[in-house]
Design a protein around this motif. Structure first.
Motif, PDB file in Angstrom:
ATOM      1  N   HIS A   1     -10.892  12.627   1.346  1.00  0.00           N
ATOM      2  CA  HIS A   1     -10.185  12.620   0.071  1.00  0.00           C
ATOM      3  C   HIS A   1      -8.728  12.185   0.202  1.00  0.00           C
ATOM      4  N   ALA A   2      -8.420  11.462   1.289  1.00  0.00           N
ATOM      5  CA  ALA A   2      -7.115  10.818   1.391  1.00  0.00           C
ATOM      6  C   ALA A   2      -7.095   9.706   0.345  1.00  0.00           C
ATOM      7  N   LYS A   3      -5.972   9.549  -0.342  1.00  0.00           N
ATOM      8  CA  LYS A   3      -5.892   8.573  -1.433  1.00  0.00           C
ATOM      9  C   LYS A   3      -4.769   7.581  -1.178  1.00  0.00           C
ATOM     10  N   ILE A   4      -5.055   6.312  -1.508  1.00  0.00           N
ATOM     11  CA  ILE A   4      -4.039   5.272  -1.402  1.00  0.00           C
ATOM     12  C   ILE A   4      -4.020   4.438  -2.678  1.00  0.00           C
ATOM     13  N   GLU A   5      -2.902   3.778  -2.880  1.00  0.00           N
ATOM     14  CA  GLU A   5      -2.747   2.830  -3.979  1.00  0.00           C
ATOM     15  C   GLU A   5      -2.429   1.479  -3.351  1.00  0.00           C
ATOM     16  N   VAL A   6      -3.127   0.445  -3.796  1.00  0.00           N
ATOM     17  CA  VAL A   6      -2.952  -0.893  -3.238  1.00  0.00           C
ATOM     18  C   VAL A   6      -2.579  -1.850  -4.357  1.00  0.00           C
ATOM     19  N   TRP A   7      -1.535  -2.632  -4.108  1.00  0.00           N
ATOM     20  CA  TRP A   7      -1.145  -3.701  -5.029  1.00  0.00           C
ATOM     21  C   TRP A   7      -1.470  -5.019  -4.362  1.00  0.00           C
ATOM     22  N   ALA A   8      -2.276  -5.833  -5.016  1.00  0.00           N
ATOM     23  CA  ALA A   8      -2.649  -7.151  -4.504  1.00  0.00           C
ATOM     24  C   ALA A   8      -2.338  -8.178  -5.584  1.00  0.00           C
ATOM     25  N   SER A   9      -2.524  -9.440  -5.263  1.00  0.00           N
ATOM     26  CA  SER A   9      -2.193 -10.485  -6.234  1.00  0.00           C
ATOM     27  C   SER A   9      -3.058 -10.398  -7.487  1.00  0.00           C
ATOM     28  N   GLY A  10      -4.231  -9.777  -7.390  1.00  0.00           N
ATOM     29  CA  GLY A  10      -5.105  -9.652  -8.550  1.00  0.00           C
ATOM     30  C   GLY A  10      -4.881  -8.391  -9.368  1.00  0.00           C
ATOM     31  N   GLY A  11      -3.966  -7.530  -8.945  1.00  0.00           N
ATOM     32  CA  GLY A  11      -3.703  -6.279  -9.651  1.00  0.00           C
ATOM     33  C   GLY A  11      -3.658  -5.120  -8.670  1.00  0.00           C
ATOM     34  N   TRP A  12      -3.784  -3.913  -9.187  1.00  0.00           N
ATOM     35  CA  TRP A  12      -3.694  -2.732  -8.334  1.00  0.00           C
ATOM     36  C   TRP A  12      -4.949  -1.884  -8.487  1.00  0.00           C
ATOM     37  N   PHE A  13      -5.174  -1.030  -7.491  1.00  0.00           N
ATOM     38  CA  PHE A  13      -6.268  -0.072  -7.570  1.00  0.00           C
ATOM     39  C   PHE A  13      -5.921   1.142  -6.719  1.00  0.00           C
ATOM     40  N   ARG A  14      -6.597   2.221  -7.010  1.00  0.00           N
ATOM     41  CA  ARG A  14      -6.484   3.443  -6.216  1.00  0.00           C
ATOM     42  C   ARG A  14      -7.859   3.794  -5.680  1.00  0.00           C
ATOM     43  N   CYS A  15      -7.871   4.255  -4.433  1.00  0.00           N
ATOM     44  CA  CYS A  15      -9.142   4.626  -3.824  1.00  0.00           C
ATOM     45  C   CYS A  15      -8.956   5.836  -2.920  1.00  0.00           C
ATOM     46  N   GLU A  16     -10.084   6.463  -2.583  1.00  0.00           N
ATOM     47  CA  GLU A  16     -10.053   7.634  -1.711  1.00  0.00           C
ATOM     48  C   GLU A  16     -11.271   7.636  -0.802  1.00  0.00           C
ATOM     49  N   THR A  17     -11.104   8.238   0.363  1.00  0.00           N
ATOM     50  CA  THR A  17     -12.245   8.412   1.262  1.00  0.00           C
ATOM     51  C   THR A  17     -13.101   9.546   0.702  1.00  0.00           C
TER      52      THR A  17
ATOM     53  N   MET B   1       0.846  -1.168   0.000  1.00  0.00           N
ATOM     54  CA  MET B   1       0.000   0.000   0.000  1.00  0.00           C
ATOM     55  C   MET B   1       0.894   1.233   0.000  1.00  0.00           C
ATOM     56  N   ARG B   2       0.462   2.224  -0.745  1.00  0.00           N
ATOM     57  CA  ARG B   2       1.205   3.480  -0.816  1.00  0.00           C
ATOM     58  C   ARG B   2       0.227   4.635  -0.639  1.00  0.00           C
ATOM     59  N   ILE B   3       0.547   5.545   0.259  1.00  0.00           N
ATOM     60  CA  ILE B   3      -0.290   6.726   0.473  1.00  0.00           C
ATOM     61  C   ILE B   3       0.019   7.730  -0.630  1.00  0.00           C
ATOM     62  N   LEU B   4      -1.012   8.140  -1.354  1.00  0.00           N
ATOM     63  CA  LEU B   4      -0.844   9.097  -2.445  1.00  0.00           C
ATOM     64  C   LEU B   4      -1.108  10.527  -1.989  1.00  0.00           C
ATOM     65  N   GLU B   5      -2.132  10.701  -1.158  1.00  0.00           N
ATOM     66  CA  GLU B   5      -2.483  12.028  -0.638  1.00  0.00           C
ATOM     67  C   GLU B   5      -3.040  11.881   0.764  1.00  0.00           C
ATOM     68  N   LYS B   6      -2.685  12.827   1.625  1.00  0.00           N
ATOM     69  CA  LYS B   6      -3.215  12.871   2.989  1.00  0.00           C
ATOM     70  C   LYS B   6      -3.982  14.174   3.161  1.00  0.00           C
ATOM     71  N   SER B   7      -4.865  14.179   4.151  1.00  0.00           N
ATOM     72  CA  SER B   7      -5.536  15.421   4.516  1.00  0.00           C
ATOM     73  C   SER B   7      -5.756  15.418   6.024  1.00  0.00           C
ATOM     74  N   ARG B   8      -5.845  16.588   6.594  1.00  0.00           N
ATOM     75  CA  ARG B   8      -6.017  16.680   8.052  1.00  0.00           C
ATOM     76  C   ARG B   8      -7.303  16.020   8.520  1.00  0.00           C
ATOM     77  N   ASP B   9      -8.364  16.187   7.751  1.00  0.00           N
ATOM     78  CA  ASP B   9      -9.653  15.619   8.160  1.00  0.00           C
ATOM     79  C   ASP B   9      -9.880  14.216   7.591  1.00  0.00           C
ATOM     80  N   HIS B  10      -8.895  13.683   6.887  1.00  0.00           N
ATOM     81  CA  HIS B  10      -8.916  12.346   6.286  1.00  0.00           C
ATOM     82  C   HIS B  10      -9.881  12.219   5.114  1.00  0.00           C
TER      83      HIS B  10
END
Length: 114
Positions: A12-28, A1-10
């Motif tokens: 629109h914080a964004k992360i990138e996840v690599w798993a055995s099935g591939g990768w995805f990016r998500c945000e709160t 997992m890699r943090i792409l963006e942080k925010s004080r209130d959390h």
């Protein structure tokens, strides 16, 4: 997992996840502390949304529910989804995440002063 963006209130914080099935990016996308977290999957092998619901129990514990509404994304994943049940694969992978979370929370509990 890699943090792409942080925010004080959390939000629109964004992360990138690599798993055995591939990768995805998500945000709160929404936080209703302490009851709910909504997440948007916006890039990678799946797109869609997920949400965590947390409910305090009378015994002091917390009931955690996780729901997803994801679709395969991209040509390769679209092809794979025709042969493999993506929901089953996700559930299998997520069991590993939950086991790690459980071990981590147990370790924090054991470190608490009595």
């Amino acid at each position: 997992m890699r943090i792409l963006e942080k925010s004080r209130d959390h939000l629109h914080a964004k992360i990138e996840v690599w798993a055995s099935g591939g990768w995805f990016r998500c945000e709160t996308i929404s936080l209703s502390f302490p009851n709910r977290v909504d997440i948007r999957y916006y890039q990678g092998v799946v797109i869609g949304e997920s949400w965590w619901d947390l409910e305090e129990l009378e015994n002091g514990g917390t009931k955690v529910s996780y729901s997803i509404a994801l679709e395969p994304h991209g040509r390769v994943m679209g092809f794979v989804a025709k042969m493999i049940n993506i929901s089953t694969l996700h559930s299998f992978q997520f069991q590993r995440v939950l086991k790690r979370l459980h071990r981590h929370l147990d370790s924090l509990y054991l470190k608490e002063p009595k």
